[in-house]
Motif scaffolding. Structure first.
Motif, PDB file in Angstrom:
ATOM      1  N   GLN A   1      72.054 -73.836 -61.079  1.00  0.00           N
ATOM      2  CA  GLN A   1      72.469 -73.081 -59.903  1.00  0.00           C
ATOM      3  C   GLN A   1      72.839 -74.019 -58.757  1.00  0.00           C
ATOM      4  O   GLN A   1      73.734 -73.733 -57.983  1.00  0.00           O
ATOM      5  CB  GLN A   1      71.349 -72.137 -59.450  1.00  0.00           C
ATOM      6  CG  GLN A   1      71.107 -70.972 -60.381  1.00  0.00           C
ATOM      7  CD  GLN A   1      72.231 -69.960 -60.336  1.00  0.00           C
ATOM      8  OE1 GLN A   1      72.589 -69.456 -59.282  1.00  0.00           O
ATOM      9  NE2 GLN A   1      72.801 -69.676 -61.487  1.00  0.00           N
ATOM     10  N   ARG A   2      72.142 -75.152 -58.676  1.00  0.00           N
ATOM     11  CA  ARG A   2      72.391 -76.099 -57.585  1.00  0.00           C
ATOM     12  C   ARG A   2      73.491 -77.110 -57.913  1.00  0.00           C
ATOM     13  O   ARG A   2      74.352 -77.389 -57.091  1.00  0.00           O
ATOM     14  CB  ARG A   2      71.097 -76.821 -57.238  1.00  0.00           C
ATOM     15  CG  ARG A   2      70.073 -75.920 -56.586  1.00  0.00           C
ATOM     16  CD  ARG A   2      68.815 -76.693 -56.195  1.00  0.00           C
ATOM     17  NE  ARG A   2      67.929 -75.851 -55.417  1.00  0.00           N
ATOM     18  CZ  ARG A   2      66.931 -75.158 -55.936  1.00  0.00           C
ATOM     19  NH1 ARG A   2      66.702 -75.192 -57.235  1.00  0.00           N
ATOM     20  NH2 ARG A   2      66.168 -74.407 -55.165  1.00  0.00           N
TER      21      ARG A   2
ATOM     22  N   TYR B   1      67.811 -73.393 -65.362  1.00  0.00           N
ATOM     23  CA  TYR B   1      68.568 -72.404 -64.602  1.00  0.00           C
ATOM     24  C   TYR B   1      68.615 -72.798 -63.123  1.00  0.00           C
ATOM     25  O   TYR B   1      69.676 -72.771 -62.499  1.00  0.00           O
ATOM     26  CB  TYR B   1      67.933 -71.024 -64.781  1.00  0.00           C
ATOM     27  CG  TYR B   1      68.608 -69.927 -64.006  1.00  0.00           C
ATOM     28  CD1 TYR B   1      69.802 -69.368 -64.444  1.00  0.00           C
ATOM     29  CD2 TYR B   1      68.051 -69.434 -62.830  1.00  0.00           C
ATOM     30  CE1 TYR B   1      70.425 -68.344 -63.742  1.00  0.00           C
ATOM     31  CE2 TYR B   1      68.659 -68.413 -62.120  1.00  0.00           C
ATOM     32  CZ  TYR B   1      69.843 -67.877 -62.583  1.00  0.00           C
ATOM     33  OH  TYR B   1      70.456 -66.873 -61.880  1.00  0.00           O
ATOM     34  N   GLU B   2      67.470 -73.182 -62.570  1.00  0.00           N
ATOM     35  CA  GLU B   2      67.408 -73.577 -61.155  1.00  0.00           C
ATOM     36  C   GLU B   2      68.330 -74.759 -60.864  1.00  0.00           C
ATOM     37  O   GLU B   2      69.076 -74.749 -59.882  1.00  0.00           O
ATOM     38  CB  GLU B   2      65.985 -73.944 -60.769  1.00  0.00           C
ATOM     39  CG  GLU B   2      65.037 -72.783 -60.700  1.00  0.00           C
ATOM     40  CD  GLU B   2      63.631 -73.231 -60.344  1.00  0.00           C
ATOM     41  OE1 GLU B   2      63.486 -74.215 -59.595  1.00  0.00           O
ATOM     42  OE2 GLU B   2      62.684 -72.584 -60.822  1.00  0.00           O
TER      43      GLU B   2
ATOM     44  N   TRP C   1      79.238 -67.275 -63.436  1.00  0.00           N
ATOM     45  CA  TRP C   1      77.970 -66.764 -63.968  1.00  0.00           C
ATOM     46  C   TRP C   1      78.079 -65.253 -64.158  1.00  0.00           C
ATOM     47  O   TRP C   1      78.745 -64.575 -63.389  1.00  0.00           O
ATOM     48  CB  TRP C   1      76.820 -67.034 -62.994  1.00  0.00           C
ATOM     49  CG  TRP C   1      76.346 -68.437 -62.946  1.00  0.00           C
ATOM     50  CD1 TRP C   1      76.786 -69.422 -62.102  1.00  0.00           C
ATOM     51  CD2 TRP C   1      75.336 -69.025 -63.752  1.00  0.00           C
ATOM     52  NE1 TRP C   1      76.110 -70.590 -62.338  1.00  0.00           N
ATOM     53  CE2 TRP C   1      75.207 -70.378 -63.357  1.00  0.00           C
ATOM     54  CE3 TRP C   1      74.518 -68.561 -64.781  1.00  0.00           C
ATOM     55  CZ2 TRP C   1      74.301 -71.250 -63.935  1.00  0.00           C
ATOM     56  CZ3 TRP C   1      73.612 -69.436 -65.357  1.00  0.00           C
ATOM     57  CH2 TRP C   1      73.507 -70.762 -64.950  1.00  0.00           C
TER      58      TRP C   1
ATOM     59  N   THR D   1      80.438 -75.587 -64.065  1.00  0.00           N
ATOM     60  CA  THR D   1      80.462 -74.152 -63.810  1.00  0.00           C
ATOM     61  C   THR D   1      81.855 -73.611 -63.519  1.00  0.00           C
ATOM     62  O   THR D   1      82.577 -74.141 -62.687  1.00  0.00           O
ATOM     63  CB  THR D   1      79.543 -73.802 -62.620  1.00  0.00           C
ATOM     64  OG1 THR D   1      78.208 -74.206 -62.936  1.00  0.00           O
ATOM     65  CG2 THR D   1      79.563 -72.311 -62.322  1.00  0.00           C
TER      66      THR D   1
ATOM     67  N   TRP E   1      76.121 -68.442 -68.475  1.00  0.00           N
ATOM     68  CA  TRP E   1      76.813 -69.487 -67.729  1.00  0.00           C
ATOM     69  C   TRP E   1      78.147 -69.739 -68.417  1.00  0.00           C
ATOM     70  O   TRP E   1      78.189 -70.084 -69.600  1.00  0.00           O
ATOM     71  CB  TRP E   1      75.972 -70.756 -67.728  1.00  0.00           C
ATOM     72  CG  TRP E   1      76.500 -71.893 -66.914  1.00  0.00           C
ATOM     73  CD1 TRP E   1      77.058 -71.835 -65.666  1.00  0.00           C
ATOM     74  CD2 TRP E   1      76.505 -73.273 -67.281  1.00  0.00           C
ATOM     75  NE1 TRP E   1      77.395 -73.103 -65.230  1.00  0.00           N
ATOM     76  CE2 TRP E   1      77.066 -74.002 -66.213  1.00  0.00           C
ATOM     77  CE3 TRP E   1      76.082 -73.971 -68.414  1.00  0.00           C
ATOM     78  CZ2 TRP E   1      77.224 -75.382 -66.233  1.00  0.00           C
ATOM     79  CZ3 TRP E   1      76.225 -75.340 -68.435  1.00  0.00           C
ATOM     80  CH2 TRP E   1      76.791 -76.043 -67.353  1.00  0.00           C
TER      81      TRP E   1
ATOM     82  N   LYS F   1      66.503 -67.265 -67.201  1.00  0.00           N
ATOM     83  CA  LYS F   1      66.457 -67.185 -65.746  1.00  0.00           C
ATOM     84  C   LYS F   1      65.167 -67.752 -65.154  1.00  0.00           C
ATOM     85  O   LYS F   1      65.150 -68.155 -63.996  1.00  0.00           O
ATOM     86  CB  LYS F   1      66.621 -65.741 -65.287  1.00  0.00           C
ATOM     87  CG  LYS F   1      68.008 -65.188 -65.515  1.00  0.00           C
ATOM     88  CD  LYS F   1      68.061 -63.751 -65.044  1.00  0.00           C
ATOM     89  CE  LYS F   1      69.419 -63.144 -65.239  1.00  0.00           C
ATOM     90  NZ  LYS F   1      69.442 -61.729 -64.849  1.00  0.00           N
TER      91      LYS F   1
END
Length: 164
Positions: free
Chosen positions: A64-65, A60-61, A124, A121, A133, A55
């Motif tokens: 997420q996007r 991870y960042e 999560w 994705t 993920w 995380k």
């Protein structure tokens, strides 16, 4: 009842076989390339994987996007390439942490690594220090390198330990 002694827990849980992979991602000019070992297939149809992602990482960042990444299993003889991905991502002169890459569908593919698959994705799970993920395989590929005929590298084949 099972014992949760911390040292015994590490020894026992590290008996689970984990492959050694490099995961690459890109979003809006930002790249990430990280070593990941918490990877397992969780469905055949559709092909889904669960990947543990730290995380507190740049990977991870970006995931997420962008919601997409490339997973590159390392071949057994490529253990010496792994340490380049223990550290922050550097992009210089067409190289990602020192390895040449090309862009495919907006994602970086590392050319010296034998195999790769694209993940997108599905969902999560917050998990613990690593989020889980869940991702669908949307493409697979192989690079024309001698290591393509080798077995993949597993953590047990390395001097490293992670997990437990």
């Amino acid at each position: 009842m099972a014992n949760l002694d911390p040292e015994l827990r590490k020894r026992v849980l590290r008996k689970v076989l984990n492959g050694v992979h490099v995961m690459t991602a890109h979003h809006e000019g930002r790249y990430s390339a990280a070593l990941v070992t918490f990877v397992t297939q969780v469905s055949i149809e559709p092909p889904l994987y669960a990947v543990g992602v730290r995380k507190d990482s740049g990977l991870y960042e970006i995931l997420q996007r962008s919601g997409r990444a490339v997973l590159h299993p390392l071949a057994k003889s490529q253990q010496d390439r792994a340490p380049a991905f223990f550290k922050a991502t550097v992009v210089e002169e067409g190289r990602l942490n020192g390895l040449p890459f090309r862009m495919e569908e907006g994602l970086p593919v590392l050319e010296p690594l034998p195999w790769y698959f694209v993940l997108a994705t599905e969902g999560w799970h917050p998990g613990g220090d690593h989020a889980v993920w869940i991702a669908r395989v949307t493409g697979v590929g192989a690079n024309d390198v001698p290591e393509a005929e080798e077995e993949p590298l597993c953590m047990r084949d390395t001097p490293w330990s992670y997990g437990g």
